[in-house]
Every structure is written in structure tokens, then in C-alpha cells.
Design a protein around this motif. Structure first.
Motif, mmCIF file in Angstrom:
data_model
loop_
_atom_site.group_PDB
_atom_site.id
_atom_site.type_symbol
_atom_site.label_atom_id
_atom_site.label_comp_id
_atom_site.label_asym_id
_atom_site.label_seq_id
_atom_site.Cartn_x
_atom_site.Cartn_y
_atom_site.Cartn_z
ATOM 1 N N ILE A 153 1.098 -1.070 -0.223
ATOM 2 C CA ILE A 153 -0.051 0.053 0.016
ATOM 3 C C ILE A 153 0.587 1.359 0.094
ATOM 4 O O ILE A 153 0.505 1.847 -0.900
ATOM 5 C CB ILE A 153 -0.651 0.386 1.221
ATOM 6 C CG1 ILE A 153 -2.101 -1.277 1.539
ATOM 7 C CG2 ILE A 153 -1.750 1.253 1.495
ATOM 8 C CD1 ILE A 153 -2.307 -1.167 2.876
ATOM 9 N N ASP A 154 2.117 1.222 0.857
ATOM 10 C CA ASP A 154 2.960 2.540 1.296
ATOM 11 C C ASP A 154 4.242 1.802 1.802
ATOM 12 O O ASP A 154 3.853 0.744 2.410
ATOM 13 C CB ASP A 154 2.716 3.467 0.835
ATOM 14 C CG ASP A 154 1.139 3.118 2.417
ATOM 15 O OD1 ASP A 154 1.542 1.974 3.943
ATOM 16 O OD2 ASP A 154 0.136 4.055 3.011
ATOM 17 N N PRO A 213 4.340 -7.548 15.199
ATOM 18 C CA PRO A 213 3.734 -7.209 14.274
ATOM 19 C C PRO A 213 5.025 -6.685 12.864
ATOM 20 O O PRO A 213 5.165 -6.303 13.508
ATOM 21 C CB PRO A 213 2.207 -6.503 14.930
ATOM 22 C CG PRO A 213 3.084 -5.192 15.824
ATOM 23 C CD PRO A 213 3.958 -6.244 15.832
ATOM 24 N N CYS A 214 3.562 -7.076 11.854
ATOM 25 C CA CYS A 214 4.848 -6.992 10.796
ATOM 26 C C CYS A 214 5.085 -5.789 9.921
ATOM 27 O O CYS A 214 5.822 -4.768 9.369
ATOM 28 C CB CYS A 214 4.546 -8.214 9.396
ATOM 29 S SG CYS A 214 2.832 -7.516 9.179
ATOM 30 N N ASP A 215 3.972 -5.259 10.373
ATOM 31 C CA ASP A 215 4.395 -3.470 9.628
ATOM 32 C C ASP A 215 2.967 -2.607 10.030
ATOM 33 O O ASP A 215 1.749 -2.678 11.241
ATOM 34 C CB ASP A 215 3.259 -3.058 8.048
ATOM 35 C CG ASP A 215 1.611 -4.058 8.616
ATOM 36 O OD1 ASP A 215 1.184 -4.240 8.917
ATOM 37 O OD2 ASP A 215 1.227 -4.115 6.647
ATOM 38 N N TYR A 216 2.876 -1.203 9.131
ATOM 39 C CA TYR A 216 2.022 0.157 10.236
ATOM 40 C C TYR A 216 0.926 -0.635 10.388
ATOM 41 O O TYR A 216 0.387 -0.312 11.637
ATOM 42 C CB TYR A 216 2.116 1.079 8.978
ATOM 43 C CG TYR A 216 1.155 2.191 9.274
ATOM 44 C CD1 TYR A 216 1.734 3.495 10.257
ATOM 45 C CD2 TYR A 216 -0.083 2.059 8.987
ATOM 46 C CE1 TYR A 216 0.780 4.448 10.694
ATOM 47 C CE2 TYR A 216 -0.402 3.152 9.699
ATOM 48 C CZ TYR A 216 -0.485 4.434 10.250
ATOM 49 O OH TYR A 216 -0.807 5.211 10.984
ATOM 50 N N GLN A 257 -1.210 -3.218 10.461
ATOM 51 C CA GLN A 257 -1.034 -4.358 11.566
ATOM 52 C C GLN A 257 -0.777 -4.008 13.249
ATOM 53 O O GLN A 257 -1.447 -4.715 14.434
ATOM 54 C CB GLN A 257 0.172 -5.779 11.238
ATOM 55 C CG GLN A 257 -0.307 -6.418 12.441
ATOM 56 C CD GLN A 257 0.080 -8.317 11.815
ATOM 57 O OE1 GLN A 257 0.803 -8.416 11.608
ATOM 58 N NE2 GLN A 257 -1.209 -8.697 11.202
ATOM 59 N N THR A 258 0.074 -3.160 13.450
ATOM 60 C CA THR A 258 0.604 -2.520 14.259
ATOM 61 C C THR A 258 -0.398 -1.496 14.988
ATOM 62 O O THR A 258 -0.407 -1.695 16.359
ATOM 63 C CB THR A 258 2.274 -1.876 14.617
ATOM 64 O OG1 THR A 258 3.349 -2.890 14.022
ATOM 65 C CG2 THR A 258 2.387 -1.469 15.962
ATOM 66 N N LYS A 259 -0.895 -0.808 14.426
ATOM 67 C CA LYS A 259 -2.231 -0.129 14.673
ATOM 68 C C LYS A 259 -2.679 -0.999 14.881
ATOM 69 O O LYS A 259 -4.170 -0.637 16.145
ATOM 70 C CB LYS A 259 -2.522 1.396 13.574
ATOM 71 C CG LYS A 259 -3.868 1.875 14.001
ATOM 72 C CD LYS A 259 -4.266 2.430 13.023
ATOM 73 C CE LYS A 259 -5.383 3.278 12.348
ATOM 74 N NZ LYS A 259 -6.195 4.347 12.187
ATOM 75 N N ALA A 260 -3.403 -1.500 14.439
ATOM 76 C CA ALA A 260 -4.523 -3.346 15.244
ATOM 77 C C ALA A 260 -4.523 -3.619 15.939
ATOM 78 O O ALA A 260 -5.146 -3.879 17.072
ATOM 79 C CB ALA A 260 -5.095 -4.075 13.553
ATOM 80 N N ALA A 261 -2.859 -4.329 16.048
ATOM 81 C CA ALA A 261 -2.551 -4.354 17.501
ATOM 82 C C ALA A 261 -2.675 -4.072 18.634
ATOM 83 O O ALA A 261 -3.444 -4.242 19.600
ATOM 84 C CB ALA A 261 -1.159 -5.215 17.182
ATOM 85 N N THR A 262 -2.347 -2.418 18.380
ATOM 86 C CA THR A 262 -2.255 -1.514 19.594
ATOM 87 C C THR A 262 -3.718 -1.367 19.776
ATOM 88 O O THR A 262 -4.362 -1.427 21.386
ATOM 89 C CB THR A 262 -1.583 -0.172 19.080
ATOM 90 O OG1 THR A 262 -0.432 -0.297 18.772
ATOM 91 C CG2 THR A 262 -1.403 0.992 20.566
ATOM 92 N N THR A 307 -0.513 -4.920 5.026
ATOM 93 C CA THR A 307 -2.009 -5.714 5.443
ATOM 94 C C THR A 307 -3.189 -4.774 5.391
ATOM 95 O O THR A 307 -3.007 -3.682 5.354
ATOM 96 C CB THR A 307 -1.803 -6.316 6.965
ATOM 97 O OG1 THR A 307 -1.725 -4.973 7.784
ATOM 98 C CG2 THR A 307 -0.739 -6.912 7.174
ATOM 99 N N PRO A 308 -4.574 -4.948 5.083
ATOM 100 C CA PRO A 308 -5.151 -4.452 5.729
ATOM 101 C C PRO A 308 -5.516 -2.950 6.656
ATOM 102 O O PRO A 308 -5.144 -3.887 7.612
ATOM 103 C CB PRO A 308 -6.782 -4.992 5.154
ATOM 104 C CG PRO A 308 -5.855 -6.232 4.934
ATOM 105 C CD PRO A 308 -4.932 -7.163 5.975
ATOM 106 N N LEU A 309 -5.898 -1.985 6.049
ATOM 107 C CA LEU A 309 -5.902 -0.911 7.056
ATOM 108 C C LEU A 309 -6.973 -1.628 7.771
ATOM 109 O O LEU A 309 -7.026 -1.066 9.499
ATOM 110 C CB LEU A 309 -6.171 0.368 6.506
ATOM 111 C CG LEU A 309 -6.523 1.448 7.348
ATOM 112 C CD1 LEU A 309 -5.949 1.797 8.453
ATOM 113 C CD2 LEU A 309 -7.108 2.342 6.514
ATOM 114 N N ASP A 310 -7.623 -2.015 7.819
ATOM 115 C CA ASP A 310 -9.157 -2.286 9.038
ATOM 116 C C ASP A 310 -9.653 -3.470 9.691
ATOM 117 O O ASP A 310 -10.373 -4.096 9.556
ATOM 118 C CB ASP A 310 -10.660 -2.083 8.229
ATOM 119 C CG ASP A 310 -10.351 -2.888 6.632
ATOM 120 O OD1 ASP A 310 -9.754 -3.555 6.867
ATOM 121 O OD2 ASP A 310 -11.733 -3.370 6.349
#
Lengths: 318, 282
Positions: A7-8, A144-147, A149-154, A177-180
Motif C-alpha cells: 500500500i505504502d 506485528p509486521c507493518d504499520y 497491523q501494529t495499529k490494529a494490535a495496539t 496488510t489491510p487497514l481495517d
């Protein structure tokens, strides 16, 4: 083979900062503490939005862990933030007694983990933190592996009542990984289906495993890539099911070989399904100064290392 | 409110509990426990607003106590039991297998009254500060009390915590230091001189009170009450409490030797003879 698109490029620590800030709006019991690294941990947004729920403790990590443990007495959900080295090794006994043994609902959030911290060198590049934390009874360990996923895990770990170690990094890395996404603690994620070798990767090595699978495909090898974002509790079923199909294993992580993800998977398989296993990890060594890319190459954590490990594992199959 | 005579009777019974508990398992820490008996009885009987019958970890709208020097668990357990947190009979399980009364206090076994594990020293002041901050966030006007050994303040984390509470004005905490001047290896003056503890905390921004005789229950109660009036004024409150390690048993006083050793059969009888049973042994 499923093509995974980027994605970015973003740093995982920014995923933590964004997740914390979003969580702050949803859950008034979430509080955050930082030991003089607010900018590095990307906690500034939370601090700005919720000044009463943010505690700047200065360069005093032991005190930070103790205060976090105390804040749970009163129903708060504290998130502590500092570099991975100062989040674990420096405060191991504080975490052990006041958090883990006391069963406190503290989320220890650790940035700048591993070699990709880069130029600051080995004093700051902890490669032992997963091992330190997974040995503590009851401690959940997430990498977590990326931005996204880290956000979702947090956000997700606030709903789990108990101590969690959340590990992330400094550099910008592919965000794929998907944002949602819904983040489920202890649930491994199949990224690529394959039949010849199972690659279990965590953190920054997940993207390198995906790239390795693409290279292996060109060589006519079908690699399965599984993202083990939760090292403890390990998704044993996902590991066993995949390995039963492929018959050999590669583990990949930005951590010491001793005590890391590979160690957990080797232990599981030696008990339940002994099969050839190769590890991509740092082999009993400290890091050094350099760019993140240079370091990942020098210490054998790059995409070609994952490819070579897969070829070695396959060659060992009977 | 109990009469002074009733409180003294309780102190005597608590001392008997301490001695019998450590004697039964030939281990544990009687010295500091005996020295802090009046403090615990004062705190749990006269000072704190708390609800022993219905223990809640979060302690909302209750005063909360954090024990930092966890090795004096015998006095803690005895006073918790004798103020209604769990059956007095359970004291006989102290330090035995499958007990909730671990050598050092823990939340792990679900013992009512305990909110944090302690034993590894120096951590409790930080925990107390955290609990105090949670009270402020919850607009809960009750207080946090904590107890620390004087030897314990040799730990660096104590000074991280002292700096935080002082400079950030955590003024709903009353920390007490058991200044008995002794630690395992000898007198604190010999092992690591502490200097003027009160002055040290004062320059870190604390409001300092003193208890000259921590084994005088009336003085302990009076200073703890005064300390409450010092809260809410922008500074954390510290009480430097002079006690006698081993207080109540003549041969255990004036030495560091009973910090962490249990009396044998003969010594126990000699000690108990100085502390006639008041409320009934467990």
C-alpha cells in the motif's frame, strides 16, 4: 501464487502512535506513560489529545513500569513506551514482579527493536527481548509486521486483560496488510499458500519472507508464508497443520536465534512433529552501527537468507 | 474506634502470630515485622478507610496500602487476618506448600488485601505513585499509604520514584520509611550509611513528618492522622518512622540478627513468655 501488494511505506512505530491515539478516544481507561521518547514512540498525538491521561516520567524506566503497575489498581489500562532495550532488559525485574507475577494489565510497548534501529549501534539494538519476555509466565508477546497491523494490535490488546509485550520498529517498511484488519491475539495469518516449505516469519521479516516466496516460485518451489505476529501464545495448530503439509520449516525474525520465534517453533515441532527446520536469525552476536539495510544483509536477515534457508530445509527432507 | 488498651492487646497478639508463624517453618523475617507491628495495627484499625469484608483489587473509594518491603509479610498477614481479610486460622499455612501466604506477598494466589507482589526491593513507591495517579484520574479522594524499609532506599528506583512524586506533586500519597537502622548484613551505618533520610526526600520535594518512637501506638496514630492533613497540598508526604527491629522481644532488639532468622523452640517459648496471649492464638 497470491500476489501481495504494498500500500505504502511506513514505520511500525507510527502505527503504534496512530493506534494509541484512536484507542484513547474509544476507551477512557487507557493511559500512556513515556520515558522521554515521546517523539520516537510517536506518542505525541495521544499526549496532545489526552494530556491528563499521559504521564511523562523522564529517563526513569524502572519507575515507569512501577507506576504503570500501580495505575492498574484503579482500573486503568497503562501503555508504557520506550525503546525495546529499555522496555525489557533494563526493567526485567520490575516487569517480572510488579507486572507479570502481580498479573497487572500493563501493555509494554517497545519501539526500535532489533537491528533496524540502525546507526545507534548495539547498545540500542536489542535482539534478546522476545526471549526475555516470552519466558515470563503469562506474558503475551506480539511482533506485528507493518504499520496497519501494529495499529490494529495496539487497539486490540486493550480488550485483553493481562500483561502484553508489543514490539515494533523504527524504519519505514512496506505496509501491506489491510487497514481495517481485525487483530486476534495468538492467531497466525496465512499470507501465501504453498506445499514445499513453511516459512514462519514475524515482524519486519514477514515482508522478506513474502519476497523470498516470490523468488522461490521462480525456482519452481511452492512456499507457504505464515505471519506469526503473536509469538506467545503460539498458534500451535497453524504451525502443525502447515508443516504436516509441507514437511519442512524456515523461521525468520529480527532477533537472536536463542529465545526467539524459531526457538519456540523448534521446541513445538521437536515435541510433536520433528522435521527439518532452518532459522533466519542473529546467531549469538551483538549488532553494530550501520544503515538498517546494511545491517540486515551483514547479519543474515535479508530476503536471500530466507531463500537459502528454504532451499536447505527442502534439501534435508527425506 | 478501639481503645488504646485494645490496640495494644492486638499488637501483642500480632507479635505472637509473627513469632509462631516464622517458628513453624523455621524461616521468614521476624525482626522488621515486630518493629512495624504498631504501624500496621494503627493503619488498619485506626487510619485507613477500607473494606476487609469485600476486597476489591481496584480499591475504588477506599484507602489503599502498598507494602514495598515485602519480607515483613508476617506482620502484614497477621494484621490482614485479624482485621477480617481472611480467616486467622490461615496464618498456620504461612510459607507452606499450596498456601496463599507466600514467603513474600503476592496477588498470584488471590489473597484478599494484597494488591501487588513485593519482595524484590525498591518497587513499591513507584506502584504507590501509580495507584495515587489512578485515584486522581478517578476523582477518588481516598489516599495511598506505603511502607518501605530504610535499607530499601539504597535501591535506585526509590529515588526515581521520589523525584517523580516530588516534582509532579503527587500529593495523595503518604509513604512511611521504617527507620530501624538495620539490614541483613548489619547496621545501615555500616552497610551503606543513609544520612538524613528526611532531608534527602525534602530536597526531592516531599513534605516530611517524623515518628520518634514507631513502637508507641499513640504516637504512630497521631502522626498518621497529622499526615492526612498534609495531603492535598501539592506535595507527597513522607513519614520517617524510627522503630526498634525485634521490638517486644528483649533478646531480638538491639541487633540485626533477627532480620531474617526464626527462633528455635526454646527461643520461641522465651519470646512468647514476654507477650502473654490476648486475643487467642490461631
Amino acid at each position: 501464487m497470491k500476489k501481495i501488494t504494498v500500500i505504502d511505506e511506513k514505520d511500525t512505530r507510527s502505527g503504534f502512535g496512530a493506534g494509541l491515539s484512536e484507542l484513547g478516544k474509544k476507551n477512557p481507561n487507557v493511559v500512556a506513560l513515556c520515558a522521554d521518547l515521546t517523539g520516537s514512540l510517536k506518542m505525541d498525538a495521544f499526549e496532545k489529545e489526552f494530556p491528563d491521561r499521559f504521564f511523562q516520567v523522564g529517563i526513569a524506566e524502572a519507575n515507569m513500569i512501577g507506576i504503570a503497575a500501580g495505575l492498574t489498581i484503579g482500573g486503568k489500562i497503562p501503555y508504557t513506551g520506550t525503546f525495546a532495550n529499555f522496555s525489557t532488559g533494563r526493567v526485567y525485574d520490575q516487569i517480572r514482579q510488579s507486572v507479570a507475577y502481580s498479573g497487572k494489565n500493563v501493555k509494554i510497548c517497545a519501539s526500535h527493536a532489533g537491528l533496524t534501529l540502525g546507526e545507534d549501534g548495539a547498545t540500542h539494538q536489542i535482539l534478546e527481548d522476545i526471549g526475555l519476555m516470552k519466558m515470563l509466565p503469562g506474558m503475551v508477546v506480539i511482533n506485528p509486521c507493518d504499520y496497519n497491523q501494529t495499529k490494529a494490535a495496539t487497539i486490540a490488546i486493550a480488550d485483553y486483560n493481562g500483561p502484553v509485550y508489543l514490539r515494533f520498529g523504527r524504519p519505514k517498511v512496506p505496509n501491506f496488510t489491510p487497514l481495517d484488519q481485525k487483530f486476534e491475539i495468538g492467531k497466525a495469518l496465512h499470507l501465501i499458500e504453498g506445499t514445499d516449505v513453511s516459512i514462519f516469519a514475524t515482524g519486519h521479516l514477514v515482508w522478506k519472507a513474502i519476497q523470498a516466496a516470490e523468488i522461490l516460485q521462480e525456482k519452481g518451489i511452492s512456499a507457504e508464508v505464515i505471519n506469526i505476529h503473536t509469538i506467545k501464545p503460539l498458534d500451535e495448530n497453524a504451525v502443525i497443520t502447515s508443516v504436516k503439509k509441507t514437511g519442512c520449516v524456515v523461521t525468520a525474525e529480527e532477533h537472536q536465534m536463542h529465545g526467539g520465534l524459531g526457538d519456540s517453533i523448534a521446541q513445538l515441532l521437536s515435541r510433536k512433529l520433528p522435521l527439518p527446520l532452518e532459522m533466519v536469525a542473529v546467531n549469538d552476536s551483538f549488532g553494530e552501527s550501520g544503515t538498517p539495510d546494511e545491517l540486515m544483509i551483514k547479519y543474515g536477515l535479508d530476503t536471500p537468507n530466507v531463500v537459502d534457508a528454504a532451499l536447505r530445509a527442502i534439501a534435508r527432507k527425506k | 474506634m478501639a481503645t488504646t488498651a485494645e490496640l495494644k492487646d492486638l499488637c501483642t497478639q500480632v507479635r505472637r502470630d509473627i513469632l509462631r508463624m516464622v517458628h513453624a517453618v523455621q524461616s521468614g523475617h521476624p525482626g522488621g515485622s515486630l518493629g512495624c507491628t504498631e504501624f500496621f495495627v494503627a493503619l488498619y484499625k485506626e487510619i485507613m478507610h477500607h473494606n476487609p469484608a469485600k476486597f476489591e483489587m481496584d480499591g475504588i473509594n477506599e484507602d489503599v496500602f502498598i507494602l514495598s518491603n515485602g519480607h515483613i509479610s508476617p506482620v502484614y498477614y497477621s494484621v490482614l487476618a485479624r482485621t477480617g481479610y481472611f480467616p486467622v486460622e490461615e496464618l498456620k499455612t504461612f510459607r507452606k506448600i499450596n498456601s496463599r501466604l507466600q514467603g513474600h506477598p503476592t496477588t498470584h494466589e488471590g489473597l484478599p488485601g494484597v494488591r501487588i507482589a513485593s519482595g524484590s526491593l525498591g518497587q513499591g513507591l513507584s506502584v504507590a505513585i501509580g495507584a495515587a495517579l489512578a485515584k486522581k484520574l478517578n476523582s477518588d479522594n481516598r489516599l495511598i499509604y506505603s511502607l518501605h524499609g530504610d535499607g530499601e532506599i539504597q535501591e535506585g528506583q526509590i529515588w526515581e520514584a521520589a523525584m517523580y512524586a516530588g516534582s509532579k506533586g503527587v500529593d495523595n500519597i503518604i509513604a512511611t520509611i521504617d527507620a530501624n537502622g538495620r539490614q541483613i548484613d548489619g547496621d545501615t551505618d555500616h552497610v551503606m550509611p543513609l544520612g538524613d533520610i528526611g532531608k534527602k526526600f525534602e530536597v526531592f520535594g516531599w513534605d516530611i513528618l517524623k515518628i520518634n518512637d514507631g513502637n508507641n501506638i499513640e504516637e504512630v496514630i497521631s502522626v498518621l492522622k497529622e499526615a492526612k492533613n498534609h495531603t492535598g497540598k501539592g506535595k507527597p508526604v513522607l513519614i520517617v518512622m524510627k522503630t526498634e527491629m525485634g521490638a517486644g522481644v528483649d533478646f531480638m532488639m538491639g541487633t540485626h540478627k533477627w532480620h531474617g532468622s526464626a527462633p528455635n523452640d526454646e527461643q520461641l517459648q522465651k519470646a512468647l513468655a514476654q507477650l502473654p496471649e490476648t486475643l487467642g492464638d490461631y
